[in-house]
Design a protein around this motif. Sequence first.
Motif, PDB file in Angstrom:
ATOM      1  N   MET A  29     -13.354  12.206  37.501  1.00 41.57           N
ATOM      2  CA  MET A  29     -12.762  11.928  38.919  1.00 41.57           C
ATOM      3  C   MET A  29     -11.362  12.521  38.848  1.00 41.57           C
ATOM      4  SD  MET A  29     -14.738   8.611  40.332  1.00 41.57           S
ATOM      5  CE  MET A  29     -13.228   7.955  41.071  1.00 41.57           C
ATOM      6  N   ALA A  30     -10.708  12.103  37.728  1.00 44.81           N
ATOM      7  CA  ALA A  30      -9.232  12.500  37.554  1.00 44.81           C
ATOM      8  C   ALA A  30      -9.170  14.178  37.392  1.00 44.81           C
ATOM      9  CB  ALA A  30      -8.687  11.769  36.466  1.00 44.81           C
ATOM     10  N   LYS A  31     -10.118  14.612  36.804  1.00 45.93           N
ATOM     11  CA  LYS A  31     -10.213  15.871  36.538  1.00 45.93           C
ATOM     12  C   LYS A  31     -10.391  16.950  37.375  1.00 45.93           C
ATOM     13  CE  LYS A  31     -11.328  18.044  32.429  1.00 45.93           C
ATOM     14  NZ  LYS A  31     -11.961  18.498  31.153  1.00 45.93           N
ATOM     15  N   ARG A  33     -11.304  15.621  40.809  1.00 44.24           N
ATOM     16  CA  ARG A  33     -10.914  14.992  42.250  1.00 44.24           C
ATOM     17  C   ARG A  33     -12.042  15.068  43.218  1.00 44.24           C
ATOM     18  NH1 ARG A  33      -5.282  18.150  41.663  1.00 44.24           N
ATOM     19  NH2 ARG A  33      -4.085  16.543  40.323  1.00 44.24           N
ATOM     20  N   ARG A  34     -13.148  14.670  42.500  1.00 43.46           N
ATOM     21  CA  ARG A  34     -14.321  14.675  43.381  1.00 43.46           C
ATOM     22  C   ARG A  34     -14.961  13.434  42.789  1.00 43.46           C
ATOM     23  NH1 ARG A  34     -16.725  20.790  44.129  1.00 43.46           N
ATOM     24  NH2 ARG A  34     -14.935  21.720  45.013  1.00 43.46           N
ATOM     25  N   THR A  35     -15.910  12.995  43.623  1.00 42.48           N
ATOM     26  CA  THR A  35     -16.924  11.898  42.988  1.00 42.48           C
ATOM     27  C   THR A  35     -18.319  12.156  43.157  1.00 42.48           C
ATOM     28  OG1 THR A  35     -16.852  10.925  45.331  1.00 42.48           O
ATOM     29  CG2 THR A  35     -15.193  10.211  43.974  1.00 42.48           C
ATOM     30  N   GLN A  39     -20.382  17.746  38.663  1.00 41.23           N
ATOM     31  CA  GLN A  39     -19.151  18.437  38.497  1.00 41.23           C
ATOM     32  C   GLN A  39     -19.190  19.391  37.359  1.00 41.23           C
ATOM     33  OE1 GLN A  39     -16.774  18.793  40.928  1.00 41.23           O
ATOM     34  NE2 GLN A  39     -18.473  17.471  42.212  1.00 41.23           N
TER      35      GLN A  39
END
Length: 71
Positions: A29-31, A33-35, A39
């Motif tokens: 999520m930090a890298k 910026r999606r949940t 990814q």
Amino acid sequence: MAKNFLKSKGHAWTEVRIDTNPVAREAMMAKARRTSVPQIFVGDVHVGGYDDMMALHRAGKLEPLLAGEGA
């Protein structure tokens, strides 16, 4: 679908199960910026989800990225 596509092209991947690993979930999520999942990262390059990966493929930009030719 992403795994099937990559497999059909002869590419290997490392799957990170964020549903069973809260630390990995936070890192993703930090890298990204999606949940949502998947990814997709090629090295340090965040490609996005499956639709993003396919858009890169259709634009002719995924294969060079997979070959290590940069973002």
